[in-house]
Design a protein around this motif. Structure first.
Motif, short mmCIF file in Angstrom:
data_model
loop_
_atom_site.label_atom_id
_atom_site.label_comp_id
_atom_site.label_asym_id
_atom_site.label_seq_id
_atom_site.Cartn_x
_atom_site.Cartn_y
_atom_site.Cartn_z
N GLU A 126 68.36 55.15 25.76
CA GLU A 126 68.40 53.92 24.98
C GLU A 126 68.67 52.71 25.87
O GLU A 126 68.03 51.66 25.72
CB GLU A 126 69.49 54.03 23.91
CG GLU A 126 69.64 52.78 23.04
CD GLU A 126 68.40 52.45 22.23
OE1 GLU A 126 68.21 51.27 21.91
OE2 GLU A 126 67.61 53.38 21.95
N GLU A 127 69.59 52.87 26.82
CA GLU A 127 69.97 51.75 27.69
C GLU A 127 68.84 51.35 28.64
O GLU A 127 68.65 50.18 28.94
CB GLU A 127 71.22 52.10 28.50
CG GLU A 127 71.71 50.97 29.38
CD GLU A 127 73.02 51.30 30.09
OE1 GLU A 127 73.49 50.46 30.87
OE2 GLU A 127 73.58 52.40 29.85
N TYR A 128 68.08 52.34 29.12
CA TYR A 128 67.06 52.07 30.12
C TYR A 128 65.64 52.26 29.59
O TYR A 128 64.70 52.43 30.38
CB TYR A 128 67.28 52.98 31.34
CG TYR A 128 68.54 52.65 32.11
CD1 TYR A 128 68.56 51.61 33.04
CD2 TYR A 128 69.72 53.36 31.89
CE1 TYR A 128 69.72 51.29 33.73
CE2 TYR A 128 70.89 53.05 32.58
CZ TYR A 128 70.87 52.02 33.50
OH TYR A 128 72.03 51.71 34.18
N LYS A 129 65.47 52.19 28.27
CA LYS A 129 64.16 52.46 27.68
C LYS A 129 63.08 51.49 28.14
O LYS A 129 61.90 51.84 28.17
CB LYS A 129 64.27 52.45 26.15
CG LYS A 129 64.73 51.12 25.57
CD LYS A 129 64.91 51.22 24.06
CE LYS A 129 65.45 49.90 23.48
NZ LYS A 129 65.70 50.03 22.03
N ASP A 130 63.46 50.28 28.49
CA ASP A 130 62.46 49.30 28.93
C ASP A 130 62.53 49.05 30.43
O ASP A 130 62.02 48.05 30.95
CB ASP A 130 62.66 47.98 28.19
CG ASP A 130 64.07 47.41 28.37
OD1 ASP A 130 64.95 48.16 28.81
OD2 ASP A 130 64.27 46.22 28.05
#
Length: 494
Positions: free
Chosen positions: A282-286
């Motif tokens: 979730e934190e590094y999804k982008d």
């Protein structure tokens, strides 16, 4: 006849509603998770009037509800890295009101960020608070420039207090966590950026790799590299991105090949976390993998990168062995002799024990067990000039091993400590870093070739595959007599 009771009968989460014979299973939802679950009580008809049957059927519902309560409680736990989130929020608030003060004195400022909807609703949902706020604002505005500036400071303080309340409202906050929360809100600078590569994540990553049957040494090396990166990020107060990985690589002072291994370790960890760690995903999804796309130095990072190892001449070996004796290191001197007369790997020599000295066709030999490849399992005759040393080692061996070393490391390797000692000896004796113990393998192969020993036999003696299917698969190799004749061509150390 007595009238039926209108009261609800209850026994261990089982009830019958007034006027009904059907049993229900019921479970009160704890107050701390009622808002998360969206109800105050669980209740379900068991569709039976039999108490015994109801007691049997209730279990599946209770188990499901207890699991929901536990999941709801976990969802209220502060997420990993919550401290950084709080600091970021407080710094945003402080920056916003600082910019408002700059606008008041006529400076241009960036657009204001959108108001937190939950915060706005909380403020507008209290009419008395709104009225008191508006009265206070009018008072401050009537005090001129100083009043306007002071109002911004007061508004910033109010927002900080509300931020604390919002965190406590949304999450279960322990006493220690609350103390940290208050401290961070009061002084965000007291918190240094914490690495997302946490101990718990590394522990989970290690377990994943071990469950997939990875080699313990390889797993330790990759986890260790990520642990070092984590320490670097914490010490420097940096976040994880391409630029910080680049800074980290430059700080390592390693050969390009080694830096490549660090990047491979990082990529392996990143892929695991993006697939199996929900919070990380979730934190590094982008975000893109920060371990790819780096241009490593060409020939930099190590003075020996890309250079061939040097071989030891006869005079070099005599000098090196004498240096070991001058330093009262008989074990190292013996190891050097074994390397000169066998060309074996340092770990192979350190694994030699009393049972490794065998007699084949009347010739005393070393029986090397398999190590790196099938060809590494071999029988090598002992050079005549080495027999006296071998006899002494057999007589003096305290733990069956010919070369005494410190206890084996966690992987069962015995050569680690003596290999370090050899490195120090080499430096003291003024040899370059291109002279390593493994150079003795190059030396022996070179000596055998120069003595016209057939290539296949030379490779057989040092434990190399020949590359020939006929020899490697079908041939039983040279006879012990042939191998002794070949090994005897190595010049003796005088």
């Amino acid at each position: 006849m007595a009238k039926p009771s209108n009261t609800i009968r209850d026994t261990k989460n089982l009830i019958q509603k007034a006027g009904e014979s059907t049993w229900y299973v019921r479970l009160a939802v704890p107050a701390d998770v009622q808002k998360v679950i969206g109800r105050k009580v669980f209740i379900k008809s068991l569709q039976t009037a039999s108490l015994t049957e109801a007691q049997r059927r209730r279990g599946v519902y209770l188990t499901t509800w207890w699991a929901q309560i536990e999941a709801a409680r976990k969802s209220r736990e502060l997420p990993e890295g919550w401290q950084s989130n709080v600091v970021a929020a407080i710094e945003t608030v402080s920056s916003m009101f600082q910019n408002q003060k700059r606008a008041i004195i006529g400076e241009a400022i960036p657009p204001l960020p959108p108001i937190n909807p939950e915060l706005e609703a909380r403020l507008r949902g209290n009419p008395r608070l709104v009225e008191a706020f508006e009265t206070h604002v009018k008072q401050r505005l009537g005090e001129g420039l100083s009043g306007k500036l002071q109002l911004q400071d007061e508004l910033a303080e109010v927002h900080k207090q509300l931020a604390e309340k919002l965190v406590i409202r949304r999450h279960t906050v322990g006493l220690e966590q609350k103390a940290v929360l208050i401290s961070l809100i009061a002084d965000p600078a007291s918190h240094r950026s914490k690495s997302p590569i946490t101990k718990n994540r590394l522990k989970a990553y290690r377990a994943f790799r071990e469950n997939r049957g990875g080699a313990p040494k390889h797993i330790d090396q990759q986890v260790g590299k990520m642990d070092r990166l984590s320490t670097f990020l914490k010490d420097e107060g940096l976040v994880l991105n391409f630029d910080t990985v680049d800074v980290w690589l430059n700080s390592l002072d390693r050969a390009p090949a080694t830096l490549g291994q660090y990047l491979m370790a990082g990529t392996a960890f990143w892929k695991w976390a993006m697939k199996y760690d929900t919070a990380w995903r979730e934190e590094y999804k982008d975000k893109v993998n920060p371990f790819v796309g780096h241009d490593l130095p060409q020939g930099g990072g190590s003075e020996t990168a890309g250079q061939d190892r040097e071989i030891y001449t006869l005079d070099d070996t005599i000098k090196l062995r004498q240096a070991a004796l001058n330093g009262s290191n008989q074990s190292l001197a013996d190891l050097i002799m074994l390397g000169w007369y066998t060309g074996a790997r340092i770990e192979e020599l350190c694994q030699l024990n009393k049972e490794s000295v065998i007699t084949v066709d009347g010739i005393r030999c070393f029986d090397f067990p398999r190590s790196k490849s099938k060809a590494s399992k071999r029988v090598v005759p002992i050079h005549a000039s080495l027999l006296t040393t071998v006899d002494r080692l057999l007589q003096d061996a305290l733990d069956t091993y010919l070369i005494p070393t410190q206890s084996a490391n966690r992987y069962g390797h015995r050569s680690h400590a003596i290999s370090k000692a050899f490195g120090r000896l080499r430096t003291t004796a003024a040899f370059s870093k291109l002279h390593v113990f493994h150079s003795f393998r190059h030396t022996v192969v070179t000596q055998l070739i120069r003595a016209d020993v057939p290539d296949a036999l030379a490779k057989e003696l040092v434990g190399h595959e020949t590359g020939s299917v006929t020899h490697d698969v079908y041939s039983k190799g040279a006879s012990t007599v042939q191998k002794l004749a070949a090994i005897s061509k190595l010049p003796p150390l005088l």
